[in-house]
Motif scaffolding. Structure first.
Motif, PDB file in Angstrom:
ATOM      1  N   VAL A   1      18.758   3.057   5.987  1.00 46.74           N
ATOM      2  CA  VAL A   1      17.422   3.563   5.457  1.00 46.74           C
ATOM      3  C   VAL A   1      16.368   2.320   5.412  1.00 46.74           C
ATOM      4  CG1 VAL A   1      16.095   4.515   3.451  1.00 46.74           C
ATOM      5  CG2 VAL A   1      18.675   5.070   3.887  1.00 46.74           C
ATOM      6  N   GLY A   2      15.529   2.692   6.464  1.00 48.73           N
ATOM      7  CA  GLY A   2      14.590   1.383   6.684  1.00 48.73           C
ATOM      8  C   GLY A   2      15.378   0.783   7.937  1.00 48.73           C
ATOM      9  N   LYS A   3      14.499   0.162   8.795  1.00 48.83           N
ATOM     10  CA  LYS A   3      14.746  -0.504  10.053  1.00 48.83           C
ATOM     11  C   LYS A   3      15.149  -1.919   9.812  1.00 48.83           C
ATOM     12  CE  LYS A   3      13.993  -0.653  15.027  1.00 48.83           C
ATOM     13  NZ  LYS A   3      13.151  -0.456  15.963  1.00 48.83           N
ATOM     14  N   LYS A   4      16.341  -2.161   9.248  1.00 49.23           N
ATOM     15  CA  LYS A   4      16.741  -3.579   8.802  1.00 49.23           C
ATOM     16  C   LYS A   4      17.128  -4.359   9.845  1.00 49.23           C
ATOM     17  CE  LYS A   4      17.272  -1.505   4.257  1.00 49.23           C
ATOM     18  NZ  LYS A   4      18.670  -1.214   3.073  1.00 49.23           N
ATOM     19  N   ASP A   5      17.527  -5.585   9.457  1.00 43.57           N
ATOM     20  CA  ASP A   5      17.841  -6.468  10.425  1.00 43.57           C
ATOM     21  C   ASP A   5      18.905  -6.212  11.323  1.00 43.57           C
ATOM     22  OD1 ASP A   5      15.702  -8.050   9.776  1.00 43.57           O
ATOM     23  OD2 ASP A   5      16.749  -9.618   8.565  1.00 43.57           O
ATOM     24  N   SER A   6      20.176  -5.598  10.472  1.00 43.30           N
ATOM     25  CA  SER A   6      21.387  -5.260  11.273  1.00 43.30           C
ATOM     26  C   SER A   6      20.949  -4.225  12.434  1.00 43.30           C
ATOM     27  CB  SER A   6      22.413  -4.507  10.280  1.00 43.30           C
ATOM     28  OG  SER A   6      22.851  -5.566   9.499  1.00 43.30           O
ATOM     29  N   VAL A   7      19.989  -3.199  12.020  1.00 45.94           N
ATOM     30  CA  VAL A   7      19.641  -2.277  13.133  1.00 45.94           C
ATOM     31  C   VAL A   7      18.871  -2.972  14.163  1.00 45.94           C
ATOM     32  CG1 VAL A   7      18.153  -0.407  13.726  1.00 45.94           C
ATOM     33  CG2 VAL A   7      19.561  -0.478  11.667  1.00 45.94           C
ATOM     34  N   THR A   8      17.836  -3.791  14.087  1.00 49.16           N
ATOM     35  CA  THR A   8      16.911  -4.468  14.826  1.00 49.16           C
ATOM     36  C   THR A   8      17.861  -5.213  15.701  1.00 49.16           C
ATOM     37  OG1 THR A   8      15.125  -4.381  13.365  1.00 49.16           O
ATOM     38  CG2 THR A   8      15.103  -6.073  14.924  1.00 49.16           C
ATOM     39  N   ASN A   9      18.833  -6.187  15.231  1.00 49.29           N
ATOM     40  CA  ASN A   9      19.502  -7.040  15.912  1.00 49.29           C
ATOM     41  C   ASN A   9      20.590  -6.160  16.808  1.00 49.29           C
ATOM     42  OD1 ASN A   9      18.470  -9.053  14.347  1.00 49.29           O
ATOM     43  ND2 ASN A   9      20.279  -9.519  13.290  1.00 49.29           N
ATOM     44  N   ALA A  10      21.152  -5.157  16.281  1.00 49.23           N
ATOM     45  CA  ALA A  10      22.270  -4.566  17.291  1.00 49.23           C
ATOM     46  C   ALA A  10      21.440  -3.783  18.484  1.00 49.23           C
ATOM     47  CB  ALA A  10      22.787  -3.372  16.497  1.00 49.23           C
ATOM     48  N   ILE A  11      20.007  -3.134  18.199  1.00 48.99           N
ATOM     49  CA  ILE A  11      19.390  -2.835  19.175  1.00 48.99           C
ATOM     50  C   ILE A  11      18.848  -3.670  20.121  1.00 48.99           C
ATOM     51  CG2 ILE A  11      17.266  -1.425  19.900  1.00 48.99           C
ATOM     52  CD1 ILE A  11      17.511   0.111  17.179  1.00 48.99           C
ATOM     53  N   GLU A  12      18.682  -4.878  19.790  1.00 46.39           N
ATOM     54  CA  GLU A  12      17.996  -5.898  20.832  1.00 46.39           C
ATOM     55  C   GLU A  12      19.113  -6.678  21.551  1.00 46.39           C
ATOM     56  OE1 GLU A  12      15.712  -8.699  18.355  1.00 46.39           O
ATOM     57  OE2 GLU A  12      14.221  -7.510  18.263  1.00 46.39           O
ATOM     58  N   THR A  13      20.356  -6.633  20.738  1.00 45.75           N
ATOM     59  CA  THR A  13      21.352  -7.561  21.574  1.00 45.75           C
ATOM     60  C   THR A  13      22.485  -6.448  22.328  1.00 45.75           C
ATOM     61  OG1 THR A  13      22.714  -7.863  19.591  1.00 45.75           O
ATOM     62  CG2 THR A  13      20.931  -9.228  19.988  1.00 45.75           C
ATOM     63  N   GLY A  14      22.459  -5.301  21.704  1.00 48.77           N
ATOM     64  CA  GLY A  14      23.599  -4.367  22.244  1.00 48.77           C
ATOM     65  C   GLY A  14      24.969  -4.678  21.673  1.00 48.77           C
ATOM     66  N   GLU A  15      25.045  -5.325  20.492  1.00 47.73           N
ATOM     67  CA  GLU A  15      26.520  -5.663  20.027  1.00 47.73           C
ATOM     68  C   GLU A  15      26.216  -5.847  18.309  1.00 47.73           C
ATOM     69  OE1 GLU A  15      27.396  -8.893  23.289  1.00 47.73           O
ATOM     70  OE2 GLU A  15      26.971  -9.682  21.670  1.00 47.73           O
ATOM     71  N   PHE A  16      27.456  -5.464  17.855  1.00 43.25           N
ATOM     72  CA  PHE A  16      27.653  -5.576  16.310  1.00 43.25           C
ATOM     73  C   PHE A  16      29.098  -5.609  16.169  1.00 43.25           C
ATOM     74  CE2 PHE A  16      27.510  -1.086  16.618  1.00 43.25           C
ATOM     75  CZ  PHE A  16      28.787  -0.581  15.955  1.00 43.25           C
ATOM     76  N   VAL A  17      29.515  -6.159  14.937  1.00 45.32           N
ATOM     77  CA  VAL A  17      31.021  -6.233  14.566  1.00 45.32           C
ATOM     78  C   VAL A  17      31.177  -5.667  13.142  1.00 45.32           C
ATOM     79  CG1 VAL A  17      32.839  -7.864  13.923  1.00 45.32           C
ATOM     80  CG2 VAL A  17      31.286  -8.429  15.739  1.00 45.32           C
ATOM     81  N   TYR A  18      32.186  -4.897  13.057  1.00 50.08           N
ATOM     82  CA  TYR A  18      32.486  -4.313  11.782  1.00 50.08           C
ATOM     83  C   TYR A  18      33.518  -5.008  11.191  1.00 50.08           C
ATOM     84  CZ  TYR A  18      35.667  -1.575   8.834  1.00 50.08           C
ATOM     85  OH  TYR A  18      36.381  -0.976   7.741  1.00 50.08           O
ATOM     86  N   ASN A  19      33.373  -5.406   9.995  1.00 50.01           N
ATOM     87  CA  ASN A  19      34.359  -6.083   9.147  1.00 50.01           C
ATOM     88  C   ASN A  19      34.729  -5.141   7.944  1.00 50.01           C
ATOM     89  OD1 ASN A  19      33.878  -9.126  10.461  1.00 50.01           O
ATOM     90  ND2 ASN A  19      31.977  -8.124   9.885  1.00 50.01           N
ATOM     91  N   LEU A  20      36.235  -5.448   7.621  1.00 52.22           N
ATOM     92  CA  LEU A  20      36.326  -4.462   6.630  1.00 52.22           C
ATOM     93  C   LEU A  20      36.223  -5.048   5.166  1.00 52.22           C
ATOM     94  CD1 LEU A  20      38.376  -2.046   5.762  1.00 52.22           C
ATOM     95  CD2 LEU A  20      40.478  -3.760   5.438  1.00 52.22           C
ATOM     96  N   ALA A  21      35.525  -4.129   4.386  1.00 54.34           N
ATOM     97  CA  ALA A  21      35.178  -4.500   2.900  1.00 54.34           C
ATOM     98  C   ALA A  21      36.214  -4.254   2.031  1.00 54.34           C
ATOM     99  CB  ALA A  21      33.942  -3.711   2.577  1.00 54.34           C
ATOM    100  N   THR A  22      36.795  -5.219   1.341  1.00 53.97           N
ATOM    101  CA  THR A  22      37.998  -5.388   0.538  1.00 53.97           C
ATOM    102  C   THR A  22      37.616  -5.426  -0.750  1.00 53.97           C
ATOM    103  OG1 THR A  22      38.732  -7.605   0.853  1.00 53.97           O
ATOM    104  CG2 THR A  22      39.614  -6.004   2.383  1.00 53.97           C
TER     105      THR A  22
END
Length: 206
Positions: A65-86
């Motif tokens: 909700v809102g074009k936050k850094d994660s979205v902007t970065n993923a769109i610009e670079t084409g990459e992201f990593v999912y990490n398990l929240a424990t």
């Protein structure tokens, strides 16, 4: 006896102390997403609007909700990593949701250490037992039924590399309950985790 339902139209408000929908669709897994911006600066943020949407290839998606850094970065670079929240990392998960200036890293805020990814630039969280490297396949701005655009963005990515702590594998099977994944349950501050005694096995009909 007649069942009484509390019914409302979301566009007209729910009339309750807190929006119930995030609790009705829950508990939900948390997408703890690490990205890099175009300058290589790291970012880390949790998203409970998250899930997996295909088997082969596996497709993960998170929504912001809102074009936050994660979205902007993923769109610009084409990459992201999912990490398990424990459960053990719950405090750091919560801390990483803080609003920081662009370019300021949540890794420093949470004092989490990193491991290099294999096929993408964003780092993995060293302390988590599971990480998945993803290449962005699609992204879109969500809209209402009448076509009006929302300030909400969904990013989808194909999993291209999976990392599992070997201690999380029991006889070759991933021990989900043993990792105590942290789950978002809506409400002002409600989270859950799972225990092995809650396991219910139901095999699909053939």
């Amino acid at each position: 006896m007649t069942t009484q339902f509390y019914s409302y139209q979301p566009t007209k408000g729910h009339g309750l102390p807190h929006d119930p929908i995030p609790s009705l669709i829950g508990p939900r897994p948390i997408g703890w997403i690490s990205t890099c911006d175009s300058q290589g600066r790291t970012n880390l943020a949790p998203y409970s609007f998250f899930n997996i949407f295909n088997y082969s290839p596996p497709i993960l998606a998170f929504s912001s909700v809102g074009k936050k850094d994660s979205v902007t970065n993923a769109i610009e670079t084409g990459e992201f990593v999912y990490n398990l929240a424990t459960l053990a990392l719950g405090e750091q998960v919560n801390m990483s949701s803080a609003t920081l200036a662009r370019g300021e890293s949540e890794f420093a805020l949470t004092q989490l250490s990193t491991l290099p990814s294999t096929l993408v630039s964003p780092p993995r969280i060293a302390q988590t037992p599971v990480s998945m490297e993803c290449i962005v396949t699609q992204y879109q701005q969500l809209k209402r039924a009448d076509g009006q655009l929302l300030d909400t963005w969904m990013v989808m990515g194909e999993v291209v590399m999976v990392h599992i702590d070997e201690s999380a594998l029991q006889d070759g099977l991933y021990d989900c309950a043993g990792q105590k994944p942290l789950l978002r349950a809506g409400g002002p501050a409600d989270y859950y985790w799972i225990e092995q005694q809650q396991n219910l096995k139901m095999y699909r009909p053939k």
